[in-house]
Design a protein around this motif. Structure first.
Motif, short mmCIF file in Angstrom:
data_model
loop_
_atom_site.label_atom_id
_atom_site.label_comp_id
_atom_site.label_asym_id
_atom_site.label_seq_id
_atom_site.Cartn_x
_atom_site.Cartn_y
_atom_site.Cartn_z
N VAL A 1 -8.67 2.88 -0.51
CA VAL A 1 -9.43 3.77 0.33
C VAL A 1 -9.87 2.82 1.79
CG1 VAL A 1 -12.28 3.42 0.61
CG2 VAL A 1 -10.99 4.37 -1.81
N ILE A 2 -9.83 1.45 1.75
CA ILE A 2 -9.86 1.04 3.12
C ILE A 2 -8.27 0.63 3.77
CG2 ILE A 2 -9.06 -1.67 4.15
CD1 ILE A 2 -12.44 -1.20 2.54
N SER A 3 -7.06 1.13 3.18
CA SER A 3 -5.72 1.15 4.16
C SER A 3 -6.08 2.95 4.21
CB SER A 3 -4.93 1.28 3.08
OG SER A 3 -4.88 0.03 2.71
N LEU A 4 -7.03 4.13 3.62
CA LEU A 4 -7.14 5.29 4.36
C LEU A 4 -7.97 5.91 5.70
CD1 LEU A 4 -6.32 7.87 3.77
CD2 LEU A 4 -8.60 8.20 2.48
N LYS B 1 1.90 8.53 -1.34
CA LYS B 1 1.63 6.93 -1.69
C LYS B 1 1.36 7.60 -3.43
CE LYS B 1 -1.56 4.19 1.46
NZ LYS B 1 -2.23 3.45 1.52
N LEU B 2 -0.15 8.13 -3.27
CA LEU B 2 -0.41 8.04 -4.74
C LEU B 2 0.25 8.40 -5.82
CD1 LEU B 2 -3.76 10.38 -3.76
CD2 LEU B 2 -4.25 7.65 -5.00
N ASN C 1 -0.12 -1.10 -1.16
CA ASN C 1 -0.93 -0.09 -0.04
C ASN C 1 -0.66 -0.76 1.65
OD1 ASN C 1 -2.51 1.84 -1.49
ND2 ASN C 1 -2.87 0.13 -2.39
N ALA C 2 -0.34 -1.99 1.49
CA ALA C 2 -0.59 -2.34 3.10
C ALA C 2 0.92 -2.03 3.07
CB ALA C 2 -0.25 -4.12 2.83
N VAL C 3 2.33 -2.34 2.61
CA VAL C 3 3.47 -2.28 2.73
C VAL C 3 3.45 -0.72 3.25
CG1 VAL C 3 6.29 -1.58 1.56
CG2 VAL C 3 4.61 -3.98 1.63
N TYR C 4 3.21 0.40 2.02
CA TYR C 4 3.21 2.44 2.61
C TYR C 4 2.92 2.26 3.50
CZ TYR C 4 3.85 7.09 1.45
OH TYR C 4 3.98 8.04 1.15
N THR C 5 1.16 1.92 4.33
CA THR C 5 0.66 2.51 5.25
C THR C 5 1.20 1.91 6.68
OG1 THR C 5 -1.30 1.83 4.06
CG2 THR C 5 -1.52 1.75 6.56
N LEU D 1 -3.99 -6.07 8.75
CA LEU D 1 -3.67 -6.88 7.82
C LEU D 1 -4.95 -8.27 7.29
CD1 LEU D 1 0.24 -7.39 8.17
CD2 LEU D 1 -0.71 -6.70 6.75
N LEU D 2 -5.40 -8.19 8.94
CA LEU D 2 -6.49 -8.71 8.75
C LEU D 2 -7.96 -8.14 7.84
CD1 LEU D 2 -8.76 -11.55 9.55
CD2 LEU D 2 -9.24 -9.99 12.04
N VAL D 3 -7.64 -7.22 7.94
CA VAL D 3 -9.08 -6.44 7.04
C VAL D 3 -8.59 -6.52 6.24
CG1 VAL D 3 -10.45 -4.14 6.85
CG2 VAL D 3 -10.52 -5.28 8.96
N LEU D 4 -7.59 -6.06 5.37
CA LEU D 4 -7.27 -5.59 4.05
C LEU D 4 -7.35 -7.69 3.57
CD1 LEU D 4 -5.70 -4.10 2.57
CD2 LEU D 4 -3.62 -4.19 3.09
N LEU D 5 -6.49 -8.45 3.72
CA LEU D 5 -7.07 -9.97 3.63
C LEU D 5 -8.26 -10.31 3.13
CD1 LEU D 5 -4.65 -12.00 5.83
CD2 LEU D 5 -4.25 -11.54 2.95
N VAL D 6 -8.88 -9.44 3.69
CA VAL D 6 -10.65 -10.30 4.00
C VAL D 6 -10.66 -9.25 2.12
CG1 VAL D 6 -12.69 -9.81 5.11
CG2 VAL D 6 -11.64 -11.17 6.38
#
Length: 125
Positions: A107-110, A79-80, A46-50, A13-18
């Motif tokens: 890509v970040i989530s993956l 997911k896609l 992407n956050a919820v699915y990950t 979550l930190l990386v995704l928020l940044v």
């Protein structure tokens, strides 16, 4: 398991928020015309699915330890498909800007998913 999940979630979550902050800044700085709701939908989806995918993998890691990689691949494929279905149902046309708005958080989530699932697979040895 809970400790591992919370550790992953905090980093993820930190990386995704940044990345979200940088993404929205770049879009506004270069005055790219797009719908901010699509960016928000893409990051939230992407956050919820990950989180769901990693939770399922953590739950199934002992019972299906030899199939975790296949579960991960199937989850990524789904997911896609689910995101494309959501965009089609909402009438969102997948042009270049919408694709990049989805592809960045995907890509970040993956990357983080692959890293974490590889840790799970290595711990099962």
């Amino acid at each position: 398991m809970i400790k591992n999940l919370l550790s992953f979630l905090s980093i993820f979550l930190l990386v995704l928020l940044v990345v979200y902050g940088i993404h929205t800044w770049v879009v506004s700085f270069f005055s790219i015309k797009n719908n901010p709701a699509i960016i928000n939908l893409s990051y939230v989806f992407n956050a919820v699915y990950t989180v769901l995918l990693i939770t399922v993998i953590l739950i199934l890691r002992k019972k299906f330890k030899d199939q975790i990689g296949f579960i991960f691949l199937a989850g990524s494929f789904v997911k896609l498909g689910v995101f494309v279905a959501i965009t089609k149902l909402n009438g969102i046309v997948m042009d270049k800007t919408v694709f990049l708005d989805f592809f960045t958080p995907y890509v970040i989530s993956l990357i983080l998913e692959v890293y974490y699932v590889s840790k799970i697979l290595n711990s099962n040895k």
